[in-house]
Write an enzyme that holds these catalytic residues in place. Structure first.
Site, PDB file in Angstrom:
ATOM      1  N   ALA A 117       1.344  -1.514  -0.014  1.00  0.00           N
ATOM      2  CA  ALA A 117       0.343  -0.195   0.317  1.00  0.00           C
ATOM      3  C   ALA A 117       0.901   1.324  -0.255  1.00  0.00           C
ATOM      4  O   ALA A 117       1.801   1.198   0.430  1.00  0.00           O
ATOM      5  CB  ALA A 117      -1.146  -0.012   1.426  1.00  0.00           C
ATOM      6  N   GLY A 152       0.829  -4.821   0.880  1.00  0.00           N
ATOM      7  CA  GLY A 152      -0.387  -5.318  -0.544  1.00  0.00           C
ATOM      8  C   GLY A 152      -0.090  -6.013  -1.503  1.00  0.00           C
ATOM      9  O   GLY A 152      -1.101  -6.600  -1.809  1.00  0.00           O
ATOM     10  N   GLU A 172      -0.446  -9.270  -0.337  1.00  0.00           N
ATOM     11  CA  GLU A 172      -1.649  -9.613  -0.515  1.00  0.00           C
ATOM     12  C   GLU A 172      -2.972 -10.033  -1.853  1.00  0.00           C
ATOM     13  O   GLU A 172      -3.691 -10.933  -1.931  1.00  0.00           O
ATOM     14  CB  GLU A 172      -2.078  -8.650   0.698  1.00  0.00           C
ATOM     15  CG  GLU A 172      -1.573  -8.824   2.367  1.00  0.00           C
ATOM     16  CD  GLU A 172      -1.929  -7.839   3.147  1.00  0.00           C
ATOM     17  OE1 GLU A 172      -2.297  -6.925   2.601  1.00  0.00           O
ATOM     18  OE2 GLU A 172      -2.569  -7.658   3.873  1.00  0.00           O
ATOM     19  N   GLU A 229       4.603  -4.920   7.602  1.00  0.00           N
ATOM     20  CA  GLU A 229       4.380  -4.301   8.131  1.00  0.00           C
ATOM     21  C   GLU A 229       5.018  -3.773   8.927  1.00  0.00           C
ATOM     22  O   GLU A 229       4.333  -2.419   9.308  1.00  0.00           O
ATOM     23  CB  GLU A 229       2.361  -4.200   7.705  1.00  0.00           C
ATOM     24  CG  GLU A 229       2.296  -4.322   6.773  1.00  0.00           C
ATOM     25  CD  GLU A 229       1.232  -5.489   5.688  1.00  0.00           C
ATOM     26  OE1 GLU A 229       3.206  -6.574   6.460  1.00  0.00           O
ATOM     27  OE2 GLU A 229       1.020  -5.874   4.397  1.00  0.00           O
TER      28      GLU A 229
END
Ligand code: CAA
Length: 258
Positions: A65, A109, A112, A132
């Site tokens: 992200a 992300g 993911e 993260e």
């Protein structure tokens, strides 16, 4: 929608989406995820498309992200704005098979997103991780849930707690990726897998995807019942008749997607 962060093309019956923010290692911001969701749902609705490939660049599938967008967010921003879930769940609505073709970094992300796809084909250069914790947050788009299911609790804990990055060979051994290929063969391999899938009966491929995904949501007894009913359902399709007749007549099947 006018796409600025992704490139979209169609190759025969395969829809290809390339994440394209090279200066930010394909970091996933809201705009990119809106565009990705839009492109995915359009391919899903397009009768001519039988399989979708999501890929990135040689350096990065996606490095997570977008940290520069997230850094200043407050709890209320992310809670009320449904950050991460608002436009990250589109991919789960896609009923056609989706392949992730991963080279370079698939972190946070990015890892993911790859795991949201139906399977991952990796270049030898692929690197997976959920780092993260190093930036003071947790995985937020399924990392703590899909990773243990894909590679075991021990490895998921290891990656999420230490932020260690796993190379392609380890990812394949652990079951996260279905195959590894040299980096210059990645797209060819993903296209040829996608073309094979797209040559099958689309409704039957959708039933296979639905049945396998059910394995993650239910008990074995319920899952087997679901699978059996899907199997029974195939006998209501023209493509089951065509597939079996073609086998018996020793000719290739001509599926009609019906
Ligand atoms: N968000 C925003 N920008 C990012 C980014 C990210 N996730 N990852 C890389 N970039 C940017 C860098 O800031 C840099 O920009 P500038 O050139 O403007 O400085 C550019 O991409 C190139 O990156 P690096 O210079 O760092 O390249 P590198 O080769 O030295 O390192 C890397 C590559 C290991 C991927 C490193 O960039 C990195 O660690 N990135 C962050 C990885 C990360 O923590 N991901 C998790 C994000 S949080 C998340 O994803 C939450 C969730 O679960 C949904």
């Amino acid at each position: 929608m006018n796409y600025k962060n992704i490139l979209v093309e169609t190759r025969d019956k395969v829809g290809v989406i390339q994440l394209n923010r090279p200066k930010a290692m394909n970091a996933l911001n809201d705009q990119l995820m809106d565009e990705l969701g839009d492109a995915l749902l359009k391919f899903d609705a397009d009768e001519k498309i039988g399989c979708i490939v999501i890929t990135g660049s040689d350096k990065a599938f996606a490095a997570g992200a977008d940290i520069s967008a997230m850094a200043k967010y407050t709890y209320m921003d992310v809670y009320k704005g449904e950050y991460i879930s608002r436009n990250w769940e589109h991919i789960r609505r896609v009923r056609k098979p989706v392949i992730a073709a991963v080279a370079g970094y698939a972190l946070g992300g990015g890892c993911e997103l790859a795991m949201m796809c139906d399977f991952i084909i990796a270049a030898e250069t692929a690197k997976f991780g959920q780092p993260e914790i190093k930036i003071g947050t947790t995985p937020g788009a399924g990392g703590t849930q899909r990773l243990p299911r894909a590679i075991s609790k021990a490895k998921a804990m290891d990656l999420c707690l230490t932020a260690r990055i796993m190379d392609a060979a380890e990812a394949e051994r652990a079951g996260l990726v279905s195959r590894i290929v040299p980096a210059d063969k990645l797209l060819d391999e993903a296209f040829s897998a996608a073309a094979i899938i797209a040559s099958m009966s689309l409704p039957i491929a959708m039933m296979v995807k639905e049945s396998i995904n059910r394995a993650y949501e239910t008990t074995l007894t319920e899952g087997i019942l679901f699978e059996r009913r899907m199997f029974h359902g195939t006998f209501g399709t023209e493509d089951q008749k065509e597939g079996m007749e073609a086998f018996l007549e020793k000719r290739p099947p001509m599926f009609k997607n019906s």
